[in-house]
Design an enzyme around this catalytic site. Structure first.
Site, PDB file in Angstrom:
ATOM      1  N   HIS A  51       0.561  -4.957   2.433  1.00 38.78           N
ATOM      2  CA  HIS A  51      -0.826  -4.673   2.790  1.00 38.78           C
ATOM      3  C   HIS A  51      -1.803  -5.795   2.514  1.00 38.78           C
ATOM      4  O   HIS A  51      -2.739  -6.014   3.271  1.00 38.78           O
ATOM      5  CB  HIS A  51      -1.270  -3.423   2.030  1.00 38.78           C
ATOM      6  CG  HIS A  51      -2.629  -2.945   2.409  1.00 38.78           C
ATOM      7  ND1 HIS A  51      -2.970  -2.677   3.717  1.00 38.78           N
ATOM      8  CD2 HIS A  51      -3.738  -2.704   1.666  1.00 38.78           C
ATOM      9  CE1 HIS A  51      -4.237  -2.280   3.746  1.00 38.78           C
ATOM     10  NE2 HIS A  51      -4.733  -2.302   2.527  1.00 38.78           N
ATOM     11  N   HIS A  52      -1.622  -6.505   1.422  1.00 39.88           N
ATOM     12  CA  HIS A  52      -2.652  -7.493   1.057  1.00 39.88           C
ATOM     13  C   HIS A  52      -1.993  -8.595   0.244  1.00 39.88           C
ATOM     14  O   HIS A  52      -1.154  -8.327  -0.607  1.00 39.88           O
ATOM     15  CB  HIS A  52      -3.748  -6.817   0.222  1.00 39.88           C
ATOM     16  CG  HIS A  52      -4.955  -7.680  -0.028  1.00 39.88           C
ATOM     17  ND1 HIS A  52      -6.085  -7.626   0.760  1.00 39.88           N
ATOM     18  CD2 HIS A  52      -5.193  -8.614  -0.970  1.00 39.88           C
ATOM     19  CE1 HIS A  52      -6.978  -8.494   0.303  1.00 39.88           C
ATOM     20  NE2 HIS A  52      -6.458  -9.112  -0.742  1.00 39.88           N
ATOM     21  N   GLU A  64      -6.827   5.538   1.573  1.00 40.34           N
ATOM     22  CA  GLU A  64      -6.959   6.073   0.225  1.00 40.34           C
ATOM     23  C   GLU A  64      -8.102   7.084   0.134  1.00 40.34           C
ATOM     24  O   GLU A  64      -8.164   7.882  -0.798  1.00 40.34           O
ATOM     25  CB  GLU A  64      -7.259   4.880  -0.697  1.00 40.34           C
ATOM     26  CG  GLU A  64      -6.659   4.958  -2.042  1.00 40.34           C
ATOM     27  CD  GLU A  64      -6.649   3.562  -2.700  1.00 40.34           C
ATOM     28  OE1 GLU A  64      -6.183   2.604  -2.061  1.00 40.34           O
ATOM     29  OE2 GLU A  64      -7.114   3.471  -3.829  1.00 40.34           O
ATOM     30  N   ARG A  86      -7.022  10.711  -0.278  1.00 44.68           N
ATOM     31  CA  ARG A  86      -6.790  11.115  -1.679  1.00 44.68           C
ATOM     32  C   ARG A  86      -8.109  11.147  -2.444  1.00 44.68           C
ATOM     33  O   ARG A  86      -8.356  12.051  -3.222  1.00 44.68           O
ATOM     34  CB  ARG A  86      -5.793  10.156  -2.356  1.00 44.68           C
ATOM     35  CG  ARG A  86      -4.345  10.452  -2.001  1.00 44.68           C
ATOM     36  CD  ARG A  86      -3.417   9.349  -2.512  1.00 44.68           C
ATOM     37  NE  ARG A  86      -3.522   8.151  -1.689  1.00 44.68           N
ATOM     38  CZ  ARG A  86      -3.403   6.900  -2.139  1.00 44.68           C
ATOM     39  NH1 ARG A  86      -3.178   6.676  -3.420  1.00 44.68           N
ATOM     40  NH2 ARG A  86      -3.502   5.875  -1.322  1.00 44.68           N
ATOM     41  N   ARG A 130      -2.669   1.023  -6.581  1.00 50.86           N
ATOM     42  CA  ARG A 130      -1.708   0.992  -5.486  1.00 50.86           C
ATOM     43  C   ARG A 130      -0.325   0.534  -5.912  1.00 50.86           C
ATOM     44  O   ARG A 130       0.683   1.049  -5.418  1.00 50.86           O
ATOM     45  CB  ARG A 130      -2.233   0.050  -4.396  1.00 50.86           C
ATOM     46  CG  ARG A 130      -3.465   0.612  -3.740  1.00 50.86           C
ATOM     47  CD  ARG A 130      -4.104  -0.371  -2.818  1.00 50.86           C
ATOM     48  NE  ARG A 130      -5.195   0.290  -2.111  1.00 50.86           N
ATOM     49  CZ  ARG A 130      -5.939  -0.300  -1.188  1.00 50.86           C
ATOM     50  NH1 ARG A 130      -5.712  -1.564  -0.859  1.00 50.86           N
ATOM     51  NH2 ARG A 130      -6.893   0.356  -0.582  1.00 50.86           N
ATOM     52  N   HIS A 169       0.866  -1.185   0.000  1.00 51.70           N
ATOM     53  CA  HIS A 169       0.000   0.000   0.000  1.00 51.70           C
ATOM     54  C   HIS A 169       0.895   1.224   0.000  1.00 51.70           C
ATOM     55  O   HIS A 169       1.855   1.280   0.769  1.00 51.70           O
ATOM     56  CB  HIS A 169      -0.901  -0.027   1.235  1.00 51.70           C
ATOM     57  CG  HIS A 169      -2.005   0.985   1.177  1.00 51.70           C
ATOM     58  ND1 HIS A 169      -1.765   2.342   1.262  1.00 51.70           N
ATOM     59  CD2 HIS A 169      -3.341   0.847   1.018  1.00 51.70           C
ATOM     60  CE1 HIS A 169      -2.924   2.983   1.162  1.00 51.70           C
ATOM     61  NE2 HIS A 169      -3.898   2.097   1.011  1.00 51.70           N
ATOM     62  N   ARG A 217      -4.917  -5.633  -5.980  1.00 50.83           N
ATOM     63  CA  ARG A 217      -6.273  -5.437  -5.487  1.00 50.83           C
ATOM     64  C   ARG A 217      -6.608  -3.960  -5.434  1.00 50.83           C
ATOM     65  O   ARG A 217      -5.848  -3.152  -4.937  1.00 50.83           O
ATOM     66  CB  ARG A 217      -6.449  -6.037  -4.089  1.00 50.83           C
ATOM     67  CG  ARG A 217      -7.860  -5.800  -3.561  1.00 50.83           C
ATOM     68  CD  ARG A 217      -8.043  -6.364  -2.180  1.00 50.83           C
ATOM     69  NE  ARG A 217      -7.214  -5.738  -1.184  1.00 50.83           N
ATOM     70  CZ  ARG A 217      -7.468  -4.555  -0.616  1.00 50.83           C
ATOM     71  NH1 ARG A 217      -8.523  -3.837  -0.973  1.00 50.83           N
ATOM     72  NH2 ARG A 217      -6.660  -4.069   0.301  1.00 50.83           N
TER      73      ARG A 217
END
Ligand code: ADP
Length: 450
Positions: free
Chosen positions: A382-383, A255, A258, A279, A242, A422
């Site tokens: 992050h993921h 996010e 933004r 991302r 991220h 993602r």
């Protein structure tokens, strides 16, 4: 606790709780097993919202959207590596999942956007607060109201099969007591492995030393549980960093800041990229800066619309100043450059055209209302997009793509939906859509075994 259940759900994040509620509502006897002392997994940290197209709440706001566009943009964001059947299923079920929540008192009727989406389709609570805490408290309320059995501080150590079908789970609690429970089906909803740095580095040596935004239960144990009974895996090396993480605390800066109109500037006071890109791309640009960090810059207008911003202020992440010049000075930035950046960006907002970096979304407001705010950020793990293989009925597939009878998986533990990147807002959609589908299919399977 009884010694047998129709459905055992492993994990109490969004996917597990949604699965448990749905299975219960279809008449199954359900047990939720969670290894941590509290509910919520990594879902509780989700900040942006839940993506869905063609929803009632979009219609109320006059937002025109289509499932097809949602599909195409997610596929593009995932660099065409998404499993097309899973992605179709995801996009088709998304508006129903928004209603599934609304019917259970969980209203995501405010709408914003995230990187890679051209339309406002990120649904979040009306007061602009972070989606995760709101979602988990609403789901837990539903679990409690139904009297669904729960074991916290208890980990599923093994899934047992008899004649090729899931037959039992072996549990161990925090006092080291083990217990074997007979089950007709198991739903593995154990989340991803971002907090298991050894596993991350095994698949992605380039991510050694990166911080992670995840809770410490995100260790990927559920993948091993299912591999042990023959599950296949997919996309294990697709790990998302991220772009905007506060580095001292590993705290994710949503996010939605933004999406609400903030920009990114480097230490020299210049914008350097389209802030609303996906991302993976934004992260790569920040890593490429000489300092390897950047600042999220926003004004009072954006702060007032985002509960999360107040949280960041309370946590001490935010540098604020009454004028842009003062803010630049506090950040050790050349203020001429910074003022020019703001002026130029505000012009782009007025023309609705970013001729420097082609930002087309969330060009919402000029950054001109004091006080002005900045948060220093850099990327973090992050993921994990990869995971076990499932079909559109959330049945776990073995290495030959055959169903393992009685085994279901949903949420971040499953791979294939997000391809190689993602999109923000798609994880919450994933867990509610595939979590409730898993509850449905596991309850049906259990009925058929009776
Ligand atoms: P998702 O977003 O896919 O729902 P989360 O990370 O929110 O995933 O939730 C997964 C939950 O599963 C976490 O609370 C984690 O502690 C729990 N968990 C992981 N492995 C096990 C296990 N072996 N037994 C029980 N709970 C587990």
């Amino acid at each position: 606790t009884p010694k047998n259940y129709d459905v055992v759900v492993v994990g109490s994040g969004g996917a597990g709780l949604a699965a448990a509620i749905q299975a219960h509502d279809e008449g199954a006897r359900v047990l939720i097993v969670e290894k941590m002392p509290t509910f919520g997994g990594n879902t509780i940290k989700a900040s942006a919202g839940m993506n869905a197209a063609e929803t009632r709440f979009q219609r109320v706001k006059g937002i025109e959207d289509s499932k097809e566009l949602f599909y195409q943009e997610t596929l593009k964001g995932g660099q065409n590596r998404n499993n097309p059947e899973l992605l179709r299923c995801f996009v088709e079920h998304a508006p129903q999942a928004i209603e599934w929540l609304a019917n259970r008192g969980i209203m995501l009727n405010d709408i914003t956007t995230t990187g890679g989406m051209s339309i406002d389709r990120t649904h979040r609570p009306k007061d602009g607060s972070a989606v995760g805490g709101y979602l988990i408290s609403g789901l837990v309320r539903n679990v409690t109201k139904r009297g669904i059995d729960v074991m916290l501080d208890t980990s599923v150590e093994e899934i047992l099969c008899e004649q090729g079908k899931v037959s039992a789970v072996r549990l161990i609690n925090d006092e080291n007591e083990t217990l074997t429970i007979a089950v007709k089906s198991v739903i593995v909803a154990t989340g991803g492995f971002s907090a298991n740095s050894e596993m991350v580095v095994k698949y992605r040596p380039d991510l050694a030393g990166f911080v992670t935004t995840n809770h410490k239960g995100a260790t990927g144990g559920g993948i091993a549980l299912l591999e042990h009974i023959g599950a296949g895996t997919v996309d294990m090396g697709e790990i998302q960093i991220h772009p905007t993480v506060e580095q001292n605390t590993s705290y994710l800066i949503s996010e939605s800041i933004r999406g609400g109109g903030a920009i990114l500037v480097n230490q020299q006071g210049n914008r350097f990229f389209n802030e609303m890109e996906t991302r993976d791309k934004v992260s790569a640009q920040i890593i490429a800066l000489p300092e390897h960090y950047a600042y999220i810059v926003f004004d009072e207008h954006v702060r007032a619309k985002n509960k999360a911003a107040d949280e960041y202020i309370a946590r001490g992440f935010v540098t604020s100043a009454s004028s842009p010049r003062q803010l630049a000075e506090k950040l050790g930035m050349d203020y001429h450059a910074f003022l020019a950046t703001l002026e130029r960006y505000n012009g782009f907002v007025e023309q609705q055209c970013d001729s420097d970096f082609g930002r087309t979304t969330a060009l919402r407001n000029p950054i001109n209302e004091g006080p002005f705010h900045a948060i220093r950020i850099a990327p973090g793990v992050h993921h994990t997009m990869g995971g076990v293989t499932i079909n559109t009925e959330t049945a776990v597939l073995n290495k030959q793509q055959q169903v393992i009878p009685g085994a279901f998986a949903a949420g971040e533990v499953a791979g294939g939906i997000h391809g190689s990147n993602r999109i923000g807002g798609n994880a919450v959609a994933d867990i509610i859509i595939f979590g409730s589908l898993a509850g449905h299919h596991a309850a049906n399977w259990a009925k058929a075994q009776a």
